[in-house]
Scaffold this active site. Structure first.
Site, PDB file in Angstrom:
ATOM      1  N   ASP A  77     -63.052   7.994 -12.076  1.00  0.00           N
ATOM      2  CA  ASP A  77     -63.343   6.870 -11.180  1.00  0.00           C
ATOM      3  C   ASP A  77     -63.440   7.339  -9.727  1.00  0.00           C
ATOM      4  O   ASP A  77     -64.301   6.863  -8.971  1.00  0.00           O
ATOM      5  CB  ASP A  77     -62.271   5.785 -11.306  1.00  0.00           C
ATOM      6  N   ASN A  96     -61.955  22.309 -10.265  1.00  0.00           N
ATOM      7  CA  ASN A  96     -61.394  22.726 -11.549  1.00  0.00           C
ATOM      8  C   ASN A  96     -60.177  21.831 -11.756  1.00  0.00           C
ATOM      9  O   ASN A  96     -59.108  22.082 -11.194  1.00  0.00           O
ATOM     10  CB  ASN A  96     -60.990  24.199 -11.526  1.00  0.00           C
ATOM     11  N   ALA A 114     -56.162  20.657 -16.928  1.00  0.00           N
ATOM     12  CA  ALA A 114     -56.012  19.794 -18.111  1.00  0.00           C
ATOM     13  C   ALA A 114     -56.368  18.342 -17.823  1.00  0.00           C
ATOM     14  O   ALA A 114     -56.717  17.593 -18.747  1.00  0.00           O
ATOM     15  CB  ALA A 114     -54.580  19.902 -18.638  1.00  0.00           C
ATOM     16  N   ARG A 135     -49.615  34.558 -15.963  1.00  0.00           N
ATOM     17  CA  ARG A 135     -49.519  34.367 -17.414  1.00  0.00           C
ATOM     18  C   ARG A 135     -50.935  34.272 -17.970  1.00  0.00           C
ATOM     19  O   ARG A 135     -51.880  33.985 -17.255  1.00  0.00           O
ATOM     20  CB  ARG A 135     -48.809  33.050 -17.750  1.00  0.00           C
ATOM     21  N   HIS A 152     -59.583  16.685 -19.221  1.00  0.00           N
ATOM     22  CA  HIS A 152     -59.719  16.149 -20.574  1.00  0.00           C
ATOM     23  C   HIS A 152     -59.054  14.782 -20.750  1.00  0.00           C
ATOM     24  O   HIS A 152     -59.153  14.190 -21.819  1.00  0.00           O
ATOM     25  CB  HIS A 152     -59.130  17.162 -21.576  1.00  0.00           C
ATOM     26  N   TYR A 194     -57.562  33.807 -18.863  1.00  0.00           N
ATOM     27  CA  TYR A 194     -58.004  33.458 -17.505  1.00  0.00           C
ATOM     28  C   TYR A 194     -58.244  34.670 -16.597  1.00  0.00           C
ATOM     29  O   TYR A 194     -58.642  34.506 -15.444  1.00  0.00           O
ATOM     30  CB  TYR A 194     -56.989  32.518 -16.853  1.00  0.00           C
ATOM     31  N   ARG A 215     -62.917  26.887 -27.205  1.00  0.00           N
ATOM     32  CA  ARG A 215     -61.462  26.803 -27.355  1.00  0.00           C
ATOM     33  C   ARG A 215     -61.076  25.596 -28.226  1.00  0.00           C
ATOM     34  O   ARG A 215     -61.889  25.125 -29.012  1.00  0.00           O
ATOM     35  CB  ARG A 215     -60.820  26.755 -25.954  1.00  0.00           C
ATOM     36  N   GLU A 261     -68.137  20.152 -11.524  1.00  0.00           N
ATOM     37  CA  GLU A 261     -66.973  20.511 -12.353  1.00  0.00           C
ATOM     38  C   GLU A 261     -67.074  21.983 -12.740  1.00  0.00           C
ATOM     39  O   GLU A 261     -68.157  22.458 -13.085  1.00  0.00           O
ATOM     40  CB  GLU A 261     -66.974  19.647 -13.619  1.00  0.00           C
ATOM     41  N   HIS A 321     -64.911  25.453 -14.771  1.00  0.00           N
ATOM     42  CA  HIS A 321     -63.787  26.012 -15.529  1.00  0.00           C
ATOM     43  C   HIS A 321     -63.928  27.519 -15.611  1.00  0.00           C
ATOM     44  O   HIS A 321     -65.055  28.042 -15.737  1.00  0.00           O
ATOM     45  CB  HIS A 321     -63.734  25.431 -16.946  1.00  0.00           C
ATOM     46  N   ILE A 322     -62.805  28.182 -15.581  1.00  0.00           N
ATOM     47  CA  ILE A 322     -62.783  29.645 -15.714  1.00  0.00           C
ATOM     48  C   ILE A 322     -63.156  30.041 -17.143  1.00  0.00           C
ATOM     49  O   ILE A 322     -63.980  30.916 -17.372  1.00  0.00           O
ATOM     50  CB  ILE A 322     -61.378  30.177 -15.355  1.00  0.00           C
ATOM     51  N   SER A 323     -62.518  29.383 -18.106  1.00  0.00           N
ATOM     52  CA  SER A 323     -62.751  29.713 -19.515  1.00  0.00           C
ATOM     53  C   SER A 323     -63.910  28.871 -20.064  1.00  0.00           C
ATOM     54  O   SER A 323     -64.285  27.849 -19.469  1.00  0.00           O
ATOM     55  CB  SER A 323     -61.486  29.447 -20.338  1.00  0.00           C
ATOM     56  N   ARG A 331     -60.223  20.441 -25.766  1.00  0.00           N
ATOM     57  CA  ARG A 331     -60.818  20.873 -24.481  1.00  0.00           C
ATOM     58  C   ARG A 331     -62.335  20.647 -24.454  1.00  0.00           C
ATOM     59  O   ARG A 331     -62.988  20.912 -23.447  1.00  0.00           O
ATOM     60  CB  ARG A 331     -60.524  22.351 -24.223  1.00  0.00           C
ATOM     61  N   PRO A 369     -53.689  21.057 -12.283  1.00  0.00           N
ATOM     62  CA  PRO A 369     -52.381  21.530 -12.736  1.00  0.00           C
ATOM     63  C   PRO A 369     -52.403  22.920 -13.380  1.00  0.00           C
ATOM     64  O   PRO A 369     -53.327  23.258 -14.119  1.00  0.00           O
ATOM     65  CB  PRO A 369     -51.952  20.482 -13.762  1.00  0.00           C
ATOM     66  N   ASN A 370     -51.362  23.671 -13.060  1.00  0.00           N
ATOM     67  CA  ASN A 370     -51.070  25.004 -13.611  1.00  0.00           C
ATOM     68  C   ASN A 370     -51.966  26.113 -13.076  1.00  0.00           C
ATOM     69  O   ASN A 370     -51.731  27.282 -13.372  1.00  0.00           O
ATOM     70  CB  ASN A 370     -51.100  24.990 -15.158  1.00  0.00           C
TER      71      ASN A 370
HETATM   72  O1  CA2 Z   1     -60.672  27.229 -17.932  1.00  0.00           O
HETATM   73  C1  CA2 Z   1     -60.274  26.517 -17.023  1.00  0.00           C
HETATM   74  O2  CA2 Z   1     -60.514  26.725 -15.823  1.00  0.00           O
HETATM   75  C2  CA2 Z   1     -59.354  25.323 -17.357  1.00  0.00           C
HETATM   76  O3  CA2 Z   1     -59.663  24.257 -16.447  1.00  0.00           O
HETATM   77  C3  CA2 Z   1     -57.936  25.820 -17.150  1.00  0.00           C
HETATM   78  C4  CA2 Z   1     -56.873  24.791 -17.526  1.00  0.00           C
HETATM   79  C5  CA2 Z   1     -57.139  24.224 -18.922  1.00  0.00           C
HETATM   80  O4  CA2 Z   1     -56.216  23.170 -19.187  1.00  0.00           O
HETATM   81  C6  CA2 Z   1     -58.567  23.702 -19.069  1.00  0.00           C
HETATM   82  O5  CA2 Z   1     -58.753  23.250 -20.397  1.00  0.00           O
HETATM   83  C7  CA2 Z   1     -59.568  24.789 -18.764  1.00  0.00           C
HETATM   84  C8  CA2 Z   1     -55.481  25.454 -17.475  1.00  0.00           C
HETATM   85  C9  CA2 Z   1     -55.084  25.864 -16.081  1.00  0.00           C
HETATM   86  C10 CA2 Z   1     -54.398  27.204 -16.007  1.00  0.00           C
HETATM   87  O6  CA2 Z   1     -53.305  27.259 -16.887  1.00  0.00           O
HETATM   88  C11 CA2 Z   1     -52.559  28.405 -16.937  1.00  0.00           C
HETATM   89  C12 CA2 Z   1     -51.527  28.378 -17.852  1.00  0.00           C
HETATM   90  C13 CA2 Z   1     -50.723  29.487 -17.977  1.00  0.00           C
HETATM   91  C14 CA2 Z   1     -50.949  30.625 -17.202  1.00  0.00           C
HETATM   92  C15 CA2 Z   1     -51.973  30.638 -16.284  1.00  0.00           C
HETATM   93  C16 CA2 Z   1     -52.770  29.526 -16.146  1.00  0.00           C
END
Ligand code: CA2
Length: 145
Positions: A88, A75, A78, A19, A81, A24, A108, A99, A101-103, A112, A11-12
């Site tokens: 499963d 990836n 969210a 954003r 977590h 990121y 953080r 697995e 993650h970018i960050s 997370r 998601p996202n």
């Molecule tokens: O660091 C990562 O790759 C994460 O998987 C990114 C997730 C975050 O929930 C994980 O804890 C770490 C968030 C996805 C991207 O969310 C955005 C939100 C706003 C603008 C751009 C991306």
């Protein structure tokens, strides 16, 4: 026929580059897909790169990957977590899963720091920006050679 790895995004992640560039970076998910495809081509395999905001869809794709791929880089966003369903699904499939993650999730918020899926995965890569995707593909390549 060349080996195929699934690269699954949760998601996202479709919002990347639009954003939160401070966390990121400025690349879009399409930019990252292009980088992964170029790395795959240089290394003699191919990728199937997907994104969904829906947990069940990611579960379905993991099941599909079990039949159709040599391994998965995920990836899970969210859902990393929170998702017992993804844990499963990863346990249920034969293909190795990495697995990523970018960050650096450990630098953080505390929520997370816990990954529900890490115990089911071969390993975890985080904190290298979009290059985390390439490192995950490199790990899959090494795991499956
Ligand atoms: O660091 C990562 O790759 C994460 O998987 C990114 C997730 C975050 O929930 C994980 O804890 C770490 C968030 C996805 C991207 O969310 C955005 C939100 C706003 C603008 C751009 C991306």
């Amino acid at each position: 026929m060349s080996k195929i790895f699934f690269v699954l995004n949760g998601p996202n992640l479709n919002m990347l580059g639009k954003r939160e560039p401070g966390i990121y970076g400025g690349k879009t998910l399409a930019d990252i897909e292009a980088d992964c495809a170029a790395y795959a081509k240089d290394n003699g395999f191919s990728i199937d790169f997907r994104q969904s905001n829906h947990e069940g869809t990611l579960v379905d794709w993991l099941h599909e990957a079990s039949e159709a791929s040599a391994g998965v880089a995920i990836n899970a966003g969210a859902y990393t977590h929170t998702s017992v369903a993804l844990h499963d699904a990863i346990r249920a499939i034969g293909a190795p899963v990495v697995e990523l993650h970018i960050s650096n999730v450990h630098a953080r918020e505390e929520f997370r720091h816990k990954s529900m899926i890490a115990p089911a995965c071969k390993g975890v890569i985080c904190g290298f920006g979009p290059h985390s995707y390439i490192l995950a593909l490199q790990a899959l390549k090494n795991l499956t050679q």
